[in-house]
Design an enzyme around this catalytic site. Structure first.
Site, PDB file in Angstrom:
ATOM      1  N   GLU A   1      -1.884 -10.177  -5.901  1.00 32.31           N
ATOM      2  CA  GLU A   1      -1.935 -11.010  -7.106  1.00 32.31           C
ATOM      3  C   GLU A   1      -1.136 -10.384  -8.241  1.00 32.31           C
ATOM      4  O   GLU A   1      -0.391 -11.057  -8.956  1.00 32.31           O
ATOM      5  CB  GLU A   1      -3.384 -11.194  -7.566  1.00 32.31           C
ATOM      6  CG  GLU A   1      -4.262 -11.955  -6.598  1.00 32.31           C
ATOM      7  CD  GLU A   1      -4.929 -11.091  -5.531  1.00 32.31           C
ATOM      8  OE1 GLU A   1      -4.362 -10.024  -5.180  1.00 32.31           O
ATOM      9  OE2 GLU A   1      -5.995 -11.483  -5.048  1.00 32.31           O
TER      10      GLU A   1
ATOM     11  N   GLU B   1       0.825  -1.222   0.000  1.00 30.90           N
ATOM     12  CA  GLU B   1       0.000   0.000   0.000  1.00 30.90           C
ATOM     13  C   GLU B   1       0.851   1.259   0.000  1.00 30.90           C
ATOM     14  O   GLU B   1       2.075   1.211   0.156  1.00 30.90           O
ATOM     15  CB  GLU B   1      -0.958  -0.046   1.202  1.00 30.90           C
ATOM     16  CG  GLU B   1      -1.915  -1.230   1.088  1.00 30.90           C
ATOM     17  CD  GLU B   1      -2.980  -1.273   2.178  1.00 30.90           C
ATOM     18  OE1 GLU B   1      -2.882  -0.532   3.165  1.00 30.90           O
ATOM     19  OE2 GLU B   1      -3.910  -2.087   2.020  1.00 30.90           O
TER      20      GLU B   1
HETATM   21  N1  THU Z   1      -6.127  -6.502  -2.216  1.00 31.64           N
HETATM   22  C1  THU Z   1      -5.349  -7.466  -2.773  1.00 31.64           C
HETATM   23  O1  THU Z   1      -4.142  -7.548  -2.517  1.00 31.64           O
HETATM   24  N2  THU Z   1      -5.939  -8.336  -3.627  1.00 31.64           N
HETATM   25  C2  THU Z   1      -7.260  -8.319  -3.978  1.00 31.64           C
HETATM   26  O2  THU Z   1      -7.675  -9.063  -4.841  1.00 31.64           O
HETATM   27  C3  THU Z   1      -8.168  -7.419  -3.285  1.00 31.64           C
HETATM   28  C4  THU Z   1      -7.541  -6.348  -2.481  1.00 31.64           C
HETATM   29  C5  THU Z   1      -5.480  -5.535  -1.325  1.00 31.64           C
HETATM   30  C6  THU Z   1      -5.423  -4.139  -1.870  1.00 31.64           C
HETATM   31  C7  THU Z   1      -5.372  -3.314  -0.604  1.00 31.64           C
HETATM   32  O3  THU Z   1      -4.028  -3.230  -0.179  1.00 31.64           O
HETATM   33  C8  THU Z   1      -6.149  -4.138   0.409  1.00 31.64           C
HETATM   34  O4  THU Z   1      -6.203  -5.456  -0.123  1.00 31.64           O
HETATM   35  C9  THU Z   1      -7.575  -3.637   0.671  1.00 31.64           C
HETATM   36  O5  THU Z   1      -8.279  -3.495  -0.509  1.00 31.64           O
END
Ligand code: THU
Length: 160
Positions: free
Chosen positions: A75, A64
């Site tokens: 992913e 993030e």
């Molecule tokens: N996130 C993922 O890593 N993969 C997904 O398929 C859905 C969301 C992450 C993005 C963000 O850092 C956190 O989860 C909340 O959305």
């Protein structure tokens, strides 16, 4: 006018222990990767592990950013790493696990739409399905034999 019905097919395992041992191992790698997620804003950690046809495992976790849209999902971190490091290898399997600090994630958590689009690109490129296994932090695991099952009516290179 005609009506079109699109069906999809998934398998649901009650627990990780029901999975074939190689997939259990892959899920373990995803779980380890999840621990290294950098998710100070959402407190939602995701781990991904990819098994390639050259026997290599590539992992990723969500990263993030204070400028929220600059972050990236687990992913895509993993699949772009696989594409960068092993451009000629085929992606055979992908294991995903997600865990929230706000609630117990005991239901399978599927990849977001943007990640499905990114994975679809590689599935089409290699002309071979990618098995996707996804879960929360515990409990049921869903298996899709192909990314295509998770993204009906996808946009791809054939339209360009
Ligand atoms: N996130 C993922 O890593 N993969 C997904 O398929 C859905 C969301 C992450 C993005 C963000 O850092 C956190 O989860 C909340 O959305």
């Amino acid at each position: 006018m005609k009506e079109v019905k699109i069906e999809t097919e998934l398998k649901v395992y009650d627990d990780v222990s029901e999975l074939p041992t190689d997939v259990q191992e892959l899920m373990k790698s995803a779980l380890e990767a999840r621990e290294n997620a950098y998710a100070p804003y959402s407190k939602f950690k995701v781990g991904a592990a990819i098994y390639l046809d050259n026997n290599e495992v590539v992992i990723g976790s969500n990263q993030e950013n204070a400028s929220y849209p600059s972050g990236l999902c687990a992913e895509r971190t993993a699949i772009y790493y696989a594409g960068a490091k092993h451009p000629n290898a085929k992606i055979l399997k992908m294991a995903l696990t997600a865990s929230s600090q706000n609630q117990i994630t005991d239901t399978p958590i599927p990849p977001c739409g943007a990640c499905r689009q990114a994975i679809a690109e590689y599935e089409i490129k290699q002309n071979q399905p990618i098995e996707i296994y996804f879960m929360g932090a515990k409990g049921k695991v869903v298996k899709s034999n192909s990314l295509a099952n998770l993204l009906p009516l996808g946009f791809d290179r054939s339209f360009l």
